[in-house]
Scaffold this active site. Structure first.
Site, mmCIF file in Angstrom:
data_model
loop_
_atom_site.group_PDB
_atom_site.id
_atom_site.type_symbol
_atom_site.label_atom_id
_atom_site.label_comp_id
_atom_site.label_asym_id
_atom_site.label_seq_id
_atom_site.Cartn_x
_atom_site.Cartn_y
_atom_site.Cartn_z
ATOM 1 N N GLU A 80 42.832 38.872 36.162
ATOM 2 C CA GLU A 80 43.107 38.062 37.348
ATOM 3 C C GLU A 80 42.914 36.577 37.041
ATOM 4 O O GLU A 80 41.835 36.138 36.673
ATOM 5 C CB GLU A 80 42.157 38.477 38.484
ATOM 6 C CG GLU A 80 42.215 37.560 39.689
ATOM 7 C CD GLU A 80 41.119 37.878 40.724
ATOM 8 O OE1 GLU A 80 40.365 38.855 40.537
ATOM 9 O OE2 GLU A 80 41.037 37.138 41.713
ATOM 10 N N ASP A 91 37.968 39.927 39.707
ATOM 11 C CA ASP A 91 36.671 39.465 40.202
ATOM 12 C C ASP A 91 36.076 40.494 41.155
ATOM 13 O O ASP A 91 36.801 41.250 41.796
ATOM 14 C CB ASP A 91 36.838 38.143 40.971
ATOM 15 C CG ASP A 91 37.050 36.974 40.022
ATOM 16 O OD1 ASP A 91 36.652 37.094 38.847
ATOM 17 O OD2 ASP A 91 37.611 35.958 40.463
ATOM 18 N N ASP A 93 35.082 40.300 44.056
ATOM 19 C CA ASP A 93 35.070 39.795 45.427
ATOM 20 C C ASP A 93 36.273 40.360 46.195
ATOM 21 O O ASP A 93 37.013 41.189 45.673
ATOM 22 C CB ASP A 93 35.068 38.259 45.441
ATOM 23 C CG ASP A 93 36.305 37.694 44.740
ATOM 24 O OD1 ASP A 93 37.230 38.471 44.417
ATOM 25 O OD2 ASP A 93 36.334 36.470 44.501
ATOM 26 N N ASP A 125 39.134 39.025 47.125
ATOM 27 C CA ASP A 125 40.440 38.761 46.506
ATOM 28 C C ASP A 125 40.684 39.675 45.312
ATOM 29 O O ASP A 125 41.782 40.192 45.122
ATOM 30 C CB ASP A 125 40.520 37.299 46.040
ATOM 31 C CG ASP A 125 40.873 36.374 47.196
ATOM 32 O OD1 ASP A 125 41.237 36.898 48.278
ATOM 33 O OD2 ASP A 125 40.768 35.147 47.013
#
Ligand code: 0RA
Length: 646
Positions: free
Chosen positions: A436, A509, A511, A513
Site C-alpha cells: 500500500e 497499514d 488502520d 484505510d
C-alpha cells in the site's frame, strides 16, 4: 372427569406425539438455535395469517415480553372451544396437543401459509415450558394453560364477552430453556419477517412490540408486494417511476381432486444497479432455493423482453439476443405464488417443486407483462436499453478478459513499470509483495531480498469492484498492473500454470484505510482470481504496532497488551525506547525487512476462500447503496468493521 378419560387411548397418543417433538425438535422446526427459536413465533403467526387469508382477521399483534416469552394475538374467529367428538376434549385443547390437528377443523378455508415445516401450533406447545391460550368466541372469554405441551388446566370460561368486544385468539408461550440454546428474541429478526408477511398479505396489519425496551413497529401495506418493491428500491435509483404489478389466478385440480386455484402476483421495477434482486415466495415462504415459479418467471421475462426488443427494432447494435442475466441486471422483482398444496424441496426445503406452477407463472407473466409493455412503451424501452447495455458490457468484459490473458502470456516484457521484479525466474521460489502506497513500496524495495522478492506498490484506493462492471475495472491501472504481474489472466481465462509467484503478500497499514484496500483487493481476487485463494497462494502480512528497545535488544509487539507485557517482563518496566509504527511508511527498510518480509521473522496470515468471501460480503454491505443493511451491519459488527482480522 374420571381417571379413565384422562388416560384414554387418545391421551396416550397425544403424549407420544409431544414426546416425539421434544426428542427431535430439529425435525419439526429445523434447529434449536436462534433460528429455531424465532421459528416458534412464525409458526403461531402463520396460523393467524391463515385466519386473515380466510377473511376473518385483519390485525395481528406480536409482543416480546420482558421474561423472554412471546404473545401473538389476533382478531380472528377464535380457535373453536366446543367439544371435539373423536377426542372428547375441547377443540382448542386438541389443536394445541395433537400434531397436525389444526387444519382438520376447517375444510373450507384453504390454508396457504402453514409455516415452513407446516407443523402447527402443537409443536410450539410441545417446545414451551409453559403456554397460555385465551380465546374470545361464542360470547365468552376462555382460557387454558399448558405445561411442556400437556394441559395444566381444564379449558375455563373466564367471563362473558362485552358488547362490541372482538373475537380472537391470544397465545403466549415461554420457550423451553432446556431445549433451546438461547431464548433471547431479536427484534430485528422478527421485524424483517413480520414486515415481509405484511407485504405478502396486503391489508393485514401486524404490530411488533418489545416490552424489554419500549419499542413498537407496525406494518400495514395496502400495496402488498408493490410496496415491497418500493421498499427494496428505497435507497436505489429507479429507471422508471411506477412499479410494474400484476396478479393472476389459475384453477387447478388438487391432489384430493378438489378444485383449487394458484394465485400468482408479480411486482418489479428496474434500477441502475449492477446486481439484480429477485425474491420469490410460495405460500409466504421465502423460497431462497428458487423452484418452478422462479423458472417460469425467468423464462417468460426473457421472452417478453426479447420479443418486445425485436419487434421495436431495439437490438440493432447487438448481434445476439438478450440473455436472462442481461435483463435481470438491476431489476428488483418480487414474485409471490399461493398454492393449495405446495411441495417444498431442496436442502432447506425452500425450493418450490410443484411442476404445474412453472407453466402457470410463465403464461401469466407472458400475458400480463406483454400487455403492460405494449401499453407502457417508456418503461418497456428503458428496461430493454438497460439490458442491451448489460449485454454490451458482458461482451466487452469477455474481450477484456481474453486480452489480459493473451497479453500476460505472450509478452512478459510488458510487465508494469512500477513492479520491482525479483531475479529468480523460478516461480516456485518467487514472492510478490503488493504494498500500500508508493513510500512504503520504496522502503520495501530497499529492504527486500531482490533474489526472490518482488514489490508492486498500489497507490491509493483501487476501484470499487462492486460498483463497476469488469470492463471498467480492467481500465484501472493498479488492477491491470496486479493482473500483469501475476501472469495468470483472470476469470474463465485464468491459467494457474502461468503464475509468476508462489506466494503473494498483501501488505497494508494496520488502520481503516489499510483494511479497506485489503478488502478491495481480496474482493477482486475472490471474484476474478479465486483459484489463487483456493490453492493457498495469498497471505496478509501483519506488521507489528510497537517496537521496544532495551539493553541493545529489540522486541516487537503486535498489540498494546503485548507491548505492556514486554515492558514488564523483558525491560524491568523501564525500556530504553518504545516506538509506535503508525504505518508501513514509517518503517525504515531494515525494519520493514525484519518485521514483515524476512521469511524467518515475519508474521503472516494465509487467506482462505472463506476469508475472502467474508471480505466480499462485508464489501457488498459496506460499499453497496442499501442504507439499512449497512447500518445494521455496522451496528452488529462495530469492532470488526474497523480492522478485519485476516
Ligand atoms: C380451527 C378452526 C377455525 C379457526 C381456527 C382453527 C383458528 C386458529 C388460530 C390460531 C391462531 N389464531 C387462530 N384463529 C383461528 C375456524 C372456526 C370457525 O369455523 O369459526
Amino acid at each position: 372427569m374420571t381417571e379413565d378419560s384422562t388416560y384414554g387411548a387418545g391421551q396416550i397418543q397425544v403424549l407420544e406425539g409431544l414426546q416425539a417433538v421434544q426428542k427431535r425438535p430439529a425435525m419439526y422446526i429445523g434447529s434449536t438455535d436462534t433460528r429455531g427459536l424465532h421459528h416458534l413465533v412464525y409458526e403461531v403467526v402463520d396460523n393467524s395469517i391463515d385466519e386473515a387469508l380466510a377473511g376473518y382477521c385483519e390485525s395481528i399483534e406480536v409482543t416480546i415480553h420482558e421474561d423472554d416469552s412471546i404473545s401473538v394475538s389476533d382478531n380472528g374467529r377464535g380457535i373453536p372451544v366446543d367439544t371435539h367428538e373423536e377426542h372428547d376434549r375441547p377443540a382448542v385443547e386438541v389443536i394445541m396437543t395433537v400434531l397436525h390437528a389444526g387444519g382438520k377443523f376447517d375444510n373450507k378455508s384453504y390454508q396457504v401459509s402453514g409455516g415452513l415445516h407446516g407443523v402447527g401450533v402443537s409443536v410450539v406447545n410441545a417446545l414451551s415450558e409453559s403456554l397460555e391460550i385465551e380465546v374470545k368466541r361464542d360470547g365468552a372469554v376462555w382460557r387454558q394453560q399448558f405445561d411442556h405441551g400437556e394441559p395444566a388446566s381444564e379449558l375455563e370460561r373466564l367471563r362473558a364477552m362485552e358488547a362490541g368486544e372482538e373475537t380472537g385468539t391470544t397465545i403466549r408461550f415461554w420457550p423451553d430453556t432446556d431445549i433451546f440454546e438461547t431464548t433471547d428474541f431479536v427484534f430485528s429478526t422478527l421485524e424483517s419477517r413480520l414486515r415481509e408477511l405484511a407485504f405478502l398479505n396486503s391489508g393485514v396489519g401486524i404490530t411488533l412490540q418489545d416490552e424489554r425496551e419500549d419499542r413498537t413497529q407496525r406494518f400495514y401495506y395496502e400495496g402488498g408486494i408493490r410496496a415491497f418493491v418500493e421498499f427494496l428500491n428505497e435507497t436505489k435509483t429507479n429507471l422508471h417511476d411506477d412499479v410494474i404489478y400484476f396478479e393472476a389466478d389459475e384453477e387447478i385440480a388438487t391432489a384430493e381432486s378438489e378444485r383449487g386455484a394458484v394465485h400468482v402476483e408479480v411486482a418489479m421495477q428496474a434500477t441502475d444497479e449492477l446486481q439484480g434482486s429477485l425474491h420469490a415466495f410460495a405460500n409466504n415462504i421465502n423460497t431462497r432455493e428458487g423452484g418452478t415459479h422462479m423458472t417460469g418467471f425467468k423464462t417468460a421475462l426473457t421472452r417478453v423482453v426479447n420479443d418486445y426488443a425485436k419487434e421495436h427494432d431495439l437490438l440493432k447494435d447487438l448481434d445476439e439476443t438478450l440473455k436472462g442475466d442481461d435483463i435481470r441486471e438491476g431489476l428488483t422483482a418480487v414474485l409471490s405464488v399461493k398454492h393449495p398444496d405446495p411441495q417444498f424441496e431442496g436442502q432447506t426445503k425452500t425450493k418450490l417443486g410443484n411442476s404445474e406452477v412453472r407453466g402457470i407463472v410463465e403464461s401469466a407473466v407472458h400475458e400480463h407483462l406483454g400487455t403492460y409493455f405494449e401499453e407502457n412503451p417508456d418503461p418497456a424501452e428503458t428496461i430493454v436499453s438497460k439490458a442491451v447495455e448489460a449485454a454490451k458490457a458482458r461482451k466487452a468484459a469477455k474481450k477484456a478478459e481474453e486480452l489480459t490473458r493473451r497479453k500476460s502470456a505472450l509478452d512478459s516484457t510488458a510487465l508494469p513499470g512500477k513492479l520491482a521484479d525479483c531475479q529468480t525466474k523460478d516461480p516456485g521460489d518467487a514472492e510478490l509483495f503488493v504494498v500500500e502506497g508508493d513510500s512504503a513500496g520504496g522502503s520495501a524495495k530497499q529492504g527486500r531480498n531482490p533474489e526472490f522478492q518482488a514489490i508492486l506498490p498500489i497507490r491509493g484506493k483501487i476501484l470499487n469492484v462492486e460498483k463497476h462492471r469488469l470492463d471498467r475495472i480492467l481500465e484501472n491501472t493498479e488492477i491491470r498492473n496486479l493482473i500483469t504481474a501475476l501472469g495468470t489472466g483472470i476469470g474463465d481465462e485464468l491459467d494457474m500454470s502461468e503464475l509468476r509467484y508462489e506466494n503473494i503478500f498483501i501488505m497494508t497499514d494496520a488502520d481503516v484505510d489499510g483494511a479497506h484496500i485489503r478488502t478491495l483487493l481480496l474482493t477482486f481476487l475472490y471474484r476474478h482470481m479465486k483459484p489463487l485463494l483456493e490453492r493457498g497462494h495469498v497471505y496478509a502480512t501483519r506488521p507489528p504496532l510497537y517496537r521496544v528497545r532495551y539493553r541493545g535488544e529489540t522486541y516487537d509487539a503486535m498489540t498494546e497488551a503485548e507491548r505492556d507485557s514486554i515492558i514488564e517482563e523483558r525491560c524491568d518496566g523501564n525500556p530504553t525506547q518504545v516506538q509506535r509504527f503508525k504505518g508501513l511508511g514509517e518503517m525504515n527498510p531494515e525494519q520493514l525487512w525484519e518485521t514483515t518480509m524476512n521469511p524467518e521473522t515475519r508474521y503472516l496470515k494465509q487467506i482462505t476462500v472463506e476469508d475472502a468471501a467474508a471480505a466480499d460480503k462485508m464489501f457488498s454491505v459496506l460499499m453497496g447503496d442499501a442504507v439499512e443493511p449497512r447500518k445494521e451491519f455496522i451496528k452488529d459488527h462495530a469492532p470488526e468493521a474497523e480492522w478485519v482480522d485476516i
